[in-house]
Design an enzyme around this catalytic site. Structure first.
Site, PDB file in Angstrom:
ATOM      1  N   GLN A  60      -7.290  -4.932   9.824  1.00  0.00           N
ATOM      2  CA  GLN A  60      -6.186  -4.448  10.655  1.00  0.00           C
ATOM      3  C   GLN A  60      -6.607  -3.294  11.566  1.00  0.00           C
ATOM      4  O   GLN A  60      -5.752  -2.570  12.084  1.00  0.00           O
ATOM      5  CB  GLN A  60      -5.012  -4.017   9.774  1.00  0.00           C
TER       6      GLN A  60
ATOM      7  N   ASP B  89      -4.079   7.427   4.648  1.00  0.00           N
ATOM      8  CA  ASP B  89      -3.627   6.060   4.913  1.00  0.00           C
ATOM      9  C   ASP B  89      -4.326   5.517   6.169  1.00  0.00           C
ATOM     10  O   ASP B  89      -4.787   6.293   7.018  1.00  0.00           O
ATOM     11  CB  ASP B  89      -2.112   6.070   5.109  1.00  0.00           C
ATOM     12  N   GLU B  90      -4.386   4.186   6.291  1.00  0.00           N
ATOM     13  CA  GLU B  90      -4.974   3.518   7.463  1.00  0.00           C
ATOM     14  C   GLU B  90      -6.353   4.090   7.793  1.00  0.00           C
ATOM     15  O   GLU B  90      -6.663   4.428   8.934  1.00  0.00           O
ATOM     16  CB  GLU B  90      -4.037   3.671   8.686  1.00  0.00           C
TER      17      GLU B  90
ATOM     18  N   LYS C 250       0.816  -1.215   0.000  1.00  0.00           N
ATOM     19  CA  LYS C 250       0.000   0.000   0.000  1.00  0.00           C
ATOM     20  C   LYS C 250       0.852   1.269   0.000  1.00  0.00           C
ATOM     21  O   LYS C 250       0.512   2.244  -0.677  1.00  0.00           O
ATOM     22  CB  LYS C 250      -0.977   0.008   1.171  1.00  0.00           C
ATOM     23  N   THR C 251       1.966   1.250   0.752  1.00  0.00           N
ATOM     24  CA  THR C 251       2.831   2.434   0.771  1.00  0.00           C
ATOM     25  C   THR C 251       3.411   2.685  -0.608  1.00  0.00           C
ATOM     26  O   THR C 251       3.483   3.824  -1.079  1.00  0.00           O
ATOM     27  CB  THR C 251       3.962   2.267   1.803  1.00  0.00           C
TER      28      THR C 251
ATOM     29  N   ARG D 127       3.133  -9.664  10.523  1.00  0.00           N
ATOM     30  CA  ARG D 127       4.401  -8.923  10.631  1.00  0.00           C
ATOM     31  C   ARG D 127       5.560  -9.796  10.149  1.00  0.00           C
ATOM     32  O   ARG D 127       6.636  -9.290   9.843  1.00  0.00           O
ATOM     33  CB  ARG D 127       4.687  -8.508  12.080  1.00  0.00           C
TER      34      ARG D 127
END
Length: 680
Positions: A272, A241-242, A41-42, A607
């Site tokens: 998330q 974002d997020e 996504k980044t 992670r």
């Protein structure tokens, strides 16, 4: 389009997969990107911003909002590298490093500080308003309780602050809270009175708390059309974002910033969302499609981080949640190692295994310590792990004690903040005591109220010298580089001489102050006032993840919450026991939000890139009592085909490592574990 521009675009897009490219090329109108863990996504947001700039959008017309300073910095660096790496555009774009404007990339709170500083006069705030940290807020709440004749032991300041913070996060002001059902309760009525006194303290000191940075910005934009239109014109392309972690005030703040063209791109993953206790609303993703017209929705489901086995476990866990948008992560990575499950006798045994396995990975496997993370659900779990890591000699770093939270660093910052905002009682009190100057509480009160003339001659002289010191610091701060300002404060305050000739601990404090000066050099390229404002803002809004900026080649120990957004090759998820993970609040099983706990476990699993370890203990001491625990229900959701018994792998029994009999069936874990007779 010219040949050169076509080549430039192809060069820019070639490393993206089809959905990522589709998201980058969709530049007009509302865009929703549902991005799974490790799905790039980044990369997608960064390439989209670069594509906008290449397409002729001025960088200063682009806004990108993230949830951590680390994410904002990473995005900024990636964007700069992408722009400067393309030969076709090197000449115009290299100006980014020589004065050309940049897209505004920041966290929500940093964005709030920026807008509030630009409009401070409209709000009746000093430009250099103080930002209360949690300790400052708790101190003010306690003082308000005492002033109102309430016992802080009976009415816990943390609880009162939590009520106020929750209301602000829900975009509810004090008056609205007072008129609500919660505010009408007995405890709510007390909270409302304390809130009123708390506001008086903030106003008196020219200060805002963390929640005010958002709600005051929201109120400013909602109540002043000319200000709102100014920022809508400035930032014509928004990236959030997020998005699943936005609360009510952040959600409304975004709506206020969106202009008529509705050029907004939000990225999120409801799977998330782990901050509902901070009033995050994962359903904001669903609202987005209703809030805006003709929304384009794109799914990013290809994971680039983890092995197939790790992703299989993640998918098994999250599909049990019902309140989610359907998606399934996949990867072209290899199958990878099986997931190791270690059934420990006690928390000490668990820590011994983890430290020992880390030691083996580092010494025998050639793994860099920085590529290993140990995650836990509750902070108290770190103590036993730290003890074992110390005993084993394995280098480790605990995320939790931020650099800017260290006493000596806060002392220096208080000198600077008091010099720029003399109304800040908190900073004045901290500065006069570090080192002590013989100025007590009563003397300081008279200094703050301009009544120094009523003091005796000796105290008047002490007050004069301290005020002169602050005047001197302000002059230096507004005319010198930030690093020179901090060097001056450390010397002029007397802190350098005090710590230089003190104990070993005090000499270590001086080393931390030298590190503060080093850090300040990063801001030296800015104009003095701008540099000082930026470092004070970054200090106030620092998070646990900012500690990772230090290049410590050590195993990282942190809560699962703190790990969000990070990635490591090797990850240990510890304490997988009923009541701990999923987590019960003070032992109340009815208070478990199982879907959020499952999302949190999903975050922990994803992670990991190469190898995942899951551990649990039969006995653990919690709140001073040793408890016998059942393995977490989450372990029962995992397919035995990709699990292995870590204990059998260690001992080589039952077929040895990698043998078919190493497979572990989590459904049998609750029937008891075999314990080797060794000294734990």
């Amino acid at each position: 389009m010219s040949t050169n521009n076509q080549q430039s675009e192809q060069s820019h897009l070639k490393e993206l997969n089809r959905p990522q490219r589709e998201a980058v090329l969709h530049t007009n109108g509302p865009l929703l990107i549902i991005a799974g863990a490790g799905a790039g996504k980044t990369r997608t947001i960064t390439h989209r911003i670069v594509h906008l700039i290449k397409s002729g959008v001025a960088p200063e017309n682009i806004l990108a909002v993230t949830f951590t300073n680390k994410a904002a910095k990473e995005m900024r660096e990636r964007m700069r590298d992408l722009l400067n790496s393309d030969d076709e555009i090197n000449r115009p774009i290299n100006a980014l490093s020589s004065g050309m404007s940049m897209p505004f990339m920041a966290t929500f709170h940093s964005l709030g500080v920026h807008i509030l500083r630009e409009n401070h006069e409209l709000l009746g705030l000093p430009r250099n308003f103080t930002i209360f940290d949690r300790a400052d807020s708790l101190r003010a709440i306690k003082s308000a309780l005492v002033k109102l004749d309430y016992d802080p032991k009976q009415y816990e300041p943390k609880t009162i602050l939590g009520i106020i913070s929750k209301s602000k996060g829900s975009n509810m002001g004090r008056e609205e809270f007072t008129g609500s059902a919660a505010g009408g309760s007995y405890y709510g009525e007390i909270a409302g009175k304390v809130w009123q006194e708390y506001d008086k303290t903030l106003n008196k000191e020219g200060a805002l708390d963390f929640d005010d940075l958002l709600i005051k910005t929201h109120d400013l934009l909602a109540g002043h059309e000319e200000v709102r239109k100014k920022y809508q014109k400035r930032w014509q392309y928004l990236h959030i974002d997020e998005y699943q972690d936005t609360n009510a005030v952040q959600y409304d703040l975004v709506r206020l910033l969106v202009g008529e063209e509705q050029n907004i791109c939000v990225v999120g993953d409801g799977d998330q969302c782990v901050y509902t206790w901070r009033q995050a609303k994962p359903e904001n993703i669903n609202y987005f499609e209703k809030e805006f017209d003709n929304v384009k929705t794109i799914l990013l489901e290809q994971n680039y981080r983890s092995t197939q086995n790790i992703l299989a476990a993640a998918n098994d866990i999250i599909t049990k949640n019902t309140n989610r948008k359907d998606k399934k992560l996949f990867t072209q990575n290899n199958e990878g190692d099986n997931i190791s499950v270690y059934s420990a006798y006690s928390a000490g045994d668990e820590a011994r295994y983890i430290a020992g396995e880390c030691e083996r990975l580092i010494n025998d496997g050639g793994v860099a310590p920085r590529d290993i993370a140990v995650l836990y659900r509750a902070n108290f779990q770190s103590r036993g792990l730290e003890e074992r890591f110390l005993y084993s000699g394995v280098p480790y770093q605990v995320l939790g004690t931020k650099f800017f939270d260290r006493k000596e660093v806060k002392d220096v910052l208080s000198y600077l903040k008091a010099a720029l905002n003399p109304k800040s009682t908190v900073d004045m009190a901290r500065a006069v005591a570090s080192p002590p100057r013989g100025i007590g509480k009563m003397t300081l009160t008279k200094m703050l109220s301009g009544e120094e003339h009523t003091l005796g001659p000796a105290l008047q002289e002490k007050a004069r010298k301290f005020n002169n010191l602050l005047t001197e610091i302000k002059h230096v701060a507004l005319s010198s580089k930030p690093s020179e300002t901090f060097t001056h404060i450390i010397k002029a305050s007397g802190m350098e001489s005090k710590y230089k000739n003190g104990t070993e601990e005090e000499r270590e404090r001086l080393e931390n102050l030298k590190e503060l000066v080093t850090l300040a050099t990063k801001y030296d390229a800015l104009e003095p006032q701008e540099g000082i404002e930026h470092i004070l803002q970054d200090a106030a809004l620092a998070t646990d993840q900012d500690e990772l900026e230090e290049d410590n080649n050590a195993v990282k120990l942190m809560t699962v919450h703190a790990s969000k957004g990070l990635e490591f090759d090797y990850v240990f998820v510890t304490g997988l026991e009923e009541g701990l993970f999923p987590h019960e609040k003070m032992g109340d099983s009815a208070d478990i939000d199982e879907e959020e706990e499952r999302r949190l476990f999903y975050v922990a699993i994803t992670r990991a890139g190469q190898k995942l370890y899951l551990t649990h203990a039969t006995t653990r001491t919690i709140y001073g009592k040793e408890q016998v625990n059942m393995p977490s229900q989450f372990l029962n959701d995992l397919d035995p085909s990709y699990l292995e018994d870590a204990r059998a792998t260690l001992t080589g029994e039952d077929g040895g490592a990698g043998g078919e009999s190493d497979k572990v069936d989590p459904h049998t874990l609750s029937q008891g574990v075999r314990v080797d007779l060794i000294d734990f």
